[in-house]
Design a protein around this motif. Structure first.
Motif, PDB file in Angstrom:
ATOM      1  N   LYS A 165       1.276   8.226  -3.685  1.00  0.00           N
ATOM      2  CA  LYS A 165       0.592   8.844  -4.817  1.00  0.00           C
ATOM      3  C   LYS A 165      -0.438   9.856  -4.331  1.00  0.00           C
ATOM      4  CE  LYS A 165      -2.141   7.699  -8.898  1.00  0.00           C
ATOM      5  NZ  LYS A 165      -2.796   6.613  -9.668  1.00  0.00           N
ATOM      6  N   GLU A 166      -1.084   9.555  -3.164  1.00  0.00           N
ATOM      7  CA  GLU A 166      -2.103  10.452  -2.613  1.00  0.00           C
ATOM      8  C   GLU A 166      -1.497  11.499  -1.679  1.00  0.00           C
ATOM      9  OE1 GLU A 166      -5.180  10.508  -3.496  1.00  0.00           O
ATOM     10  OE2 GLU A 166      -5.179   8.668  -4.706  1.00  0.00           O
ATOM     11  N   ASN A 167      -0.136  11.538  -1.632  1.00  0.00           N
ATOM     12  CA  ASN A 167       0.569  12.532  -0.821  1.00  0.00           C
ATOM     13  C   ASN A 167       0.269  12.404   0.680  1.00  0.00           C
ATOM     14  OD1 ASN A 167       1.830  13.772  -3.084  1.00  0.00           O
ATOM     15  ND2 ASN A 167      -0.085  14.878  -3.507  1.00  0.00           N
ATOM     16  N   TYR A 168       0.200  11.169   1.177  1.00  0.00           N
ATOM     17  CA  TYR A 168      -0.017  10.926   2.612  1.00  0.00           C
ATOM     18  C   TYR A 168       1.301  11.068   3.378  1.00  0.00           C
ATOM     19  CZ  TYR A 168      -4.826   9.182   2.573  1.00  0.00           C
ATOM     20  OH  TYR A 168      -6.190   9.067   2.484  1.00  0.00           O
ATOM     21  N   GLU A 169       1.212  11.579   4.587  1.00  0.00           N
ATOM     22  CA  GLU A 169       2.338  11.513   5.503  1.00  0.00           C
ATOM     23  C   GLU A 169       2.319  10.126   6.133  1.00  0.00           C
ATOM     24  OE1 GLU A 169       3.893  13.401   9.740  1.00  0.00           O
ATOM     25  OE2 GLU A 169       2.296  14.428   8.620  1.00  0.00           O
ATOM     26  N   ILE A 170       3.363   9.374   5.940  1.00  0.00           N
ATOM     27  CA  ILE A 170       3.385   7.960   6.348  1.00  0.00           C
ATOM     28  C   ILE A 170       4.292   7.817   7.562  1.00  0.00           C
ATOM     29  CG2 ILE A 170       3.885   5.605   5.623  1.00  0.00           C
ATOM     30  CD1 ILE A 170       3.573   6.633   2.700  1.00  0.00           C
ATOM     31  N   ASP A 171       3.755   7.237   8.633  1.00  0.00           N
ATOM     32  CA  ASP A 171       4.503   7.038   9.875  1.00  0.00           C
ATOM     33  C   ASP A 171       4.415   5.553  10.241  1.00  0.00           C
ATOM     34  OD1 ASP A 171       5.774   7.116  12.266  1.00  0.00           O
ATOM     35  OD2 ASP A 171       4.275   8.369  13.302  1.00  0.00           O
ATOM     36  N   ILE A 172       5.485   4.829   9.978  1.00  0.00           N
ATOM     37  CA  ILE A 172       5.525   3.393  10.272  1.00  0.00           C
ATOM     38  C   ILE A 172       6.403   3.193  11.504  1.00  0.00           C
ATOM     39  CG2 ILE A 172       6.019   1.094   9.404  1.00  0.00           C
ATOM     40  CD1 ILE A 172       3.826   2.609   7.886  1.00  0.00           C
ATOM     41  N   ARG A 231      -4.557  13.337   5.152  1.00  0.00           N
ATOM     42  CA  ARG A 231      -3.335  12.975   4.437  1.00  0.00           C
ATOM     43  C   ARG A 231      -2.295  12.388   5.388  1.00  0.00           C
ATOM     44  NH1 ARG A 231      -4.713  12.959  -0.932  1.00  0.00           N
ATOM     45  NH2 ARG A 231      -6.059  14.752  -1.350  1.00  0.00           N
ATOM     46  N   TYR A 232      -2.767  11.525   6.292  1.00  0.00           N
ATOM     47  CA  TYR A 232      -1.849  10.973   7.291  1.00  0.00           C
ATOM     48  C   TYR A 232      -2.251   9.537   7.583  1.00  0.00           C
ATOM     49  CZ  TYR A 232       0.452  10.168  11.815  1.00  0.00           C
ATOM     50  OH  TYR A 232       1.200   9.643  12.842  1.00  0.00           O
ATOM     51  N   VAL A 233      -1.245   8.664   7.711  1.00  0.00           N
ATOM     52  CA  VAL A 233      -1.479   7.281   8.114  1.00  0.00           C
ATOM     53  C   VAL A 233      -0.325   6.840   9.004  1.00  0.00           C
ATOM     54  CG1 VAL A 233      -0.379   6.375   6.016  1.00  0.00           C
ATOM     55  CG2 VAL A 233      -1.885   4.908   7.349  1.00  0.00           C
ATOM     56  N   ARG A 234      -0.687   6.197  10.085  1.00  0.00           N
ATOM     57  CA  ARG A 234       0.335   5.687  11.016  1.00  0.00           C
ATOM     58  C   ARG A 234      -0.012   4.240  11.341  1.00  0.00           C
ATOM     59  NH1 ARG A 234       0.441   5.430  16.835  1.00  0.00           N
ATOM     60  NH2 ARG A 234       2.584   5.169  17.607  1.00  0.00           N
ATOM     61  N   VAL A 235       1.020   3.365  11.269  1.00  0.00           N
ATOM     62  CA  VAL A 235       0.875   1.955  11.626  1.00  0.00           C
ATOM     63  C   VAL A 235       1.958   1.652  12.655  1.00  0.00           C
ATOM     64  CG1 VAL A 235       0.803  -0.419  10.822  1.00  0.00           C
ATOM     65  CG2 VAL A 235       0.023   1.432   9.309  1.00  0.00           C
ATOM     66  N   ALA A 236       1.535   1.132  13.813  1.00  0.00           N
ATOM     67  CA  ALA A 236       2.495   0.908  14.893  1.00  0.00           C
ATOM     68  C   ALA A 236       2.122  -0.351  15.659  1.00  0.00           C
ATOM     69  CB  ALA A 236       2.526   2.113  15.835  1.00  0.00           C
ATOM     70  N   ALA A 237       3.099  -0.835  16.417  1.00  0.00           N
ATOM     71  CA  ALA A 237       2.892  -1.954  17.342  1.00  0.00           C
ATOM     72  C   ALA A 237       3.252  -1.462  18.726  1.00  0.00           C
ATOM     73  CB  ALA A 237       3.738  -3.150  16.946  1.00  0.00           C
ATOM     74  N   GLU A 238       2.331  -1.623  19.693  1.00  0.00           N
ATOM     75  CA  GLU A 238       2.555  -1.151  21.042  1.00  0.00           C
ATOM     76  C   GLU A 238       2.272  -2.268  22.040  1.00  0.00           C
ATOM     77  OE1 GLU A 238       0.405   2.341  21.990  1.00  0.00           O
ATOM     78  OE2 GLU A 238       1.283   3.545  20.366  1.00  0.00           O
ATOM     79  N   TRP A 260       0.811  -1.209   0.000  1.00  0.00           N
ATOM     80  CA  TRP A 260       0.000   0.000   0.000  1.00  0.00           C
ATOM     81  C   TRP A 260       0.857   1.277   0.000  1.00  0.00           C
ATOM     82  CZ3 TRP A 260      -5.144   0.854  -0.471  1.00  0.00           C
ATOM     83  CH2 TRP A 260      -5.972  -0.269  -0.467  1.00  0.00           C
ATOM     84  N   TYR A 261       2.149   1.150   0.201  1.00  0.00           N
ATOM     85  CA  TYR A 261       3.011   2.330   0.294  1.00  0.00           C
ATOM     86  C   TYR A 261       2.941   3.205  -0.954  1.00  0.00           C
ATOM     87  CZ  TYR A 261       6.767   4.847   2.643  1.00  0.00           C
ATOM     88  OH  TYR A 261       7.514   5.805   3.302  1.00  0.00           O
ATOM     89  N   PRO A 262       3.018   2.616  -2.154  1.00  0.00           N
ATOM     90  CA  PRO A 262       2.929   3.459  -3.362  1.00  0.00           C
ATOM     91  C   PRO A 262       1.608   4.198  -3.472  1.00  0.00           C
ATOM     92  CG  PRO A 262       3.823   1.301  -3.882  1.00  0.00           C
ATOM     93  CD  PRO A 262       3.308   1.213  -2.499  1.00  0.00           C
ATOM     94  N   VAL A 263       0.514   3.571  -3.025  1.00  0.00           N
ATOM     95  CA  VAL A 263      -0.793   4.227  -3.089  1.00  0.00           C
ATOM     96  C   VAL A 263      -0.807   5.447  -2.189  1.00  0.00           C
ATOM     97  CG1 VAL A 263      -3.262   3.906  -2.703  1.00  0.00           C
ATOM     98  CG2 VAL A 263      -1.895   2.024  -3.611  1.00  0.00           C
ATOM     99  N   GLN A 316      -7.641   0.525   2.935  1.00  0.00           N
ATOM    100  CA  GLN A 316      -8.456   1.085   1.855  1.00  0.00           C
ATOM    101  C   GLN A 316      -9.434   2.138   2.391  1.00  0.00           C
ATOM    102  OE1 GLN A 316     -11.450  -1.450  -0.130  1.00  0.00           O
ATOM    103  NE2 GLN A 316     -10.380  -0.957  -2.040  1.00  0.00           N
ATOM    104  N   ASN A 317      -9.983   1.893   3.578  1.00  0.00           N
ATOM    105  CA  ASN A 317     -10.903   2.875   4.164  1.00  0.00           C
ATOM    106  C   ASN A 317     -10.184   4.176   4.519  1.00  0.00           C
ATOM    107  OD1 ASN A 317     -13.231   1.379   3.958  1.00  0.00           O
ATOM    108  ND2 ASN A 317     -13.085   0.483   6.002  1.00  0.00           N
ATOM    109  N   ILE A 318      -8.900   4.071   4.897  1.00  0.00           N
ATOM    110  CA  ILE A 318      -8.132   5.300   5.170  1.00  0.00           C
ATOM    111  C   ILE A 318      -7.998   6.132   3.898  1.00  0.00           C
ATOM    112  CG2 ILE A 318      -5.832   6.160   5.761  1.00  0.00           C
ATOM    113  CD1 ILE A 318      -5.584   3.910   7.767  1.00  0.00           C
ATOM    114  N   VAL A 319      -7.742   5.446   2.782  1.00  0.00           N
ATOM    115  CA  VAL A 319      -7.597   6.161   1.503  1.00  0.00           C
ATOM    116  C   VAL A 319      -8.921   6.786   1.090  1.00  0.00           C
ATOM    117  CG1 VAL A 319      -7.050   5.874  -0.949  1.00  0.00           C
ATOM    118  CG2 VAL A 319      -5.682   4.699   0.785  1.00  0.00           C
TER     119      VAL A 319
END
Length: 474
Positions: free
Chosen positions: A360-367, A404-411, A354-357, A394-397
């Motif tokens: 392309k949508e100019n999201y700030e990505i925080d992994i 324009r922000y997505v964060r995926v983390a493990a806590e 999903w990173y390229p998607v 997909q729902n985030i997109v």
């Protein structure tokens, strides 16, 4: 028609009153009010009869016989002494004293001299005056301690010249002292039993009501195999019986509603399955024509329209896939194979896809998942878990473009592992112009439930945070 209706209503009311609990209890009260005034004279009569009967039964076993027998025999003995000498009278009295051992016998002649006395007591001067004799005879009948019989020697008052003989027998030997007590006891029992019968009837009446209510409560709280209570048997047509009939009617309606719901659910699932399959064919044809048009020379406006058509076709294809998946999950036909896998590795693979998607949508990505981070092992179905991640990404997109922000983390919280997916949009649980959002999240929840996982939502004020963890740790 109105007269018939009124007669029917009156008859209906009479039947309801006749079969009502109130009418039955009123009957019990009326019978008690009618019967209780009769109890008191009956109890008095019972007391008199029982006392007389007990007295007769008791006196038969008395050592000296009944009082009447003693009196009759004493007068008969006095009569037989008419022509006897003083010595013969004393001899007869001595024999009688042996027969009546505990009695006091004495003989007083006309001169007031005590000629015979079993007690050998001296009457003052040794003589009885006429007034002493009269006073003794008057008090004989009122003596409460002794039963006294006085008879003139020779019998009758005409032979008073020989004096009189007397016998004193303790009353405890000639009367049944317990008969009165037994009579009172029976009287008390009789007066106690009658109210007790009324109390027992009332108690039984209300006990039956309570038992029927408890049975109805048990039927209401004990569902059958289909989750609906079983009907109860109606034995009476009173208020509780009508309540039982209403309960049975409710059960019947619930069962009919459940059957109707099952039929509608079956039709809905068949409809979704048929529509999903039927839509795939024209969608494939449209895709082919769109692909062909993309090779033609088009204006910029045409290319933009064609690009929009391709996006909507992708949305329609995703919706069809979601409908099929939801239908299979809801009907329990979705096959799952649970395996112990490192879910963080699967998350990294999905993020890479999903990173390229997002770029392309100019999201700030925080992994926030390091390659050296400790693995998180969960029992999941690989295909199902990828479907969960795809639907959430997909729902985030679709629904969080504004942030324009997505964060995926493990806590780790309190020793428990959580997978976190966060955005800064209006929230992926909110409705939008894109169809299929609700179905997508429903599929996510169904898949997670089948894998004993759970999805929780936190609203941060800037967006939405999704937390996924094992259900027992939530």
């Amino acid at each position: 028609m109105n007269m018939k209706k009124h007669r029917f209503i009156r008859k209906r009311k009479r039947d309801l009153f006749k079969n009502s609990l109130m009418s039955r209890y009123l009957l019990i009260v009326i019978l008690a009010m009618v019967f209780l005034p009769v109890v008191f004279p009956m109890a008095s009569l019972f007391f008199v009869v029982s006392t007389s009967w007990l007295s007769d039964k008791t006196e038969v076993t008395l050592p000296y016989g009944r009082t009447s027998e003693i009196e009759s025999k004493w007068h008969e003995e006095a009569k037989m002494m008419k022509d006897r000498s003083d010595e013969e009278i004393k001899s007869s009295l001595f024999k009688l004293a042996q027969e009546y051992e505990e009695a006091h016998l004495f003989w007083v002649n006309t001169e007031g001299i005590v000629k015979f006395d079993t007690a050998e007591r001296d009457k003052g001067t040794g003589r009885w005056s006429p007034s002493d004799a009269v006073e003794y005879m008057k008090s004989a009948g009122n003596n409460k301690e002794n039963f006294i019989v006085v008879a003139f020697v020779g019998g009758g008052q005409n032979n008073a010249g020989r004096g009189f003989i007397s016998i004193e027998v303790p009353r405890v030997l000639v009367t049944a002292s317990t008969s009165d007590h037994l009579g009172l006891l029976y009287y008390g029992l009789f007066m106690t039993v009658v109210p007790a019968i009324f109390i027992l009837i009332s108690w039984s009446f209300f006990r039956q009501i309570i038992k029927r209510l408890i049975r109805l409560k048990g039927a209401l709280s004990t569902p059958g195999a289909d989750g609906i209570p079983l009907p109860v048997e109606v034995n009476k047509k009173d208020e509780i019986g009508r309540l039982e009939e209403s309960f049975n009617g409710m059960v019947s309606q619930l069962r009919e509603s459940q059957e109707q719901q099952k039929k509608e659910e079956h039709l809905r699932k068949n409809l979704i399955a048929d529509l999903s399959h039927d839509l795939r064919t024209p969608l494939t044809v449209v895709r082919g024509h769109v692909h062909a048009l993309s090779k033609e020379l088009l204006t910029d406006s045409g290319k933009e329209s064609l690009h929009l058509i391709e996006g909507k076709m992708d949305d329609l294809g995703g919706l069809i896939d979601n409908l099929l998946s939801y239908n299979l999950l809801a009907s329990g036909k979705y096959t799952m194979k649970l395996e112990s896998v490192d879910v963080l590795r699967m998350v990294r693979e999905s993020i890479a896809a999903w990173y390229p998607v997002w770029e392309k949508e100019n999201y700030e990505i925080d992994i926030d998942i390091d390659d050296e981070e400790k693995p998180v092992i969960w029992d999941v179905d690989k295909q199902g878990f990828r479907r969960v991640l795809d639907n959430l990404f997909q729902n985030i997109v679709r629904h969080a473009k504004d942030g324009r922000y997505v964060r995926v983390a493990a806590e780790t919280r309190s020793g428990k592992s959580y997978l976190i997916i966060e955005d800064r949009g209006p929230g992926i649980d909110m409705r939008s112009e894109h169809a299929g959002a609700g179905i997508g999240l429903s599929i996510v929840d169904l898949l997670l439930a089948r894998m004993d996982l759970i999805r929780m939502v936190e609203y941060t004020g800037q967006g939405t945070k999704i937390l996924i963890t094992v259900k027992e740790t939530a």
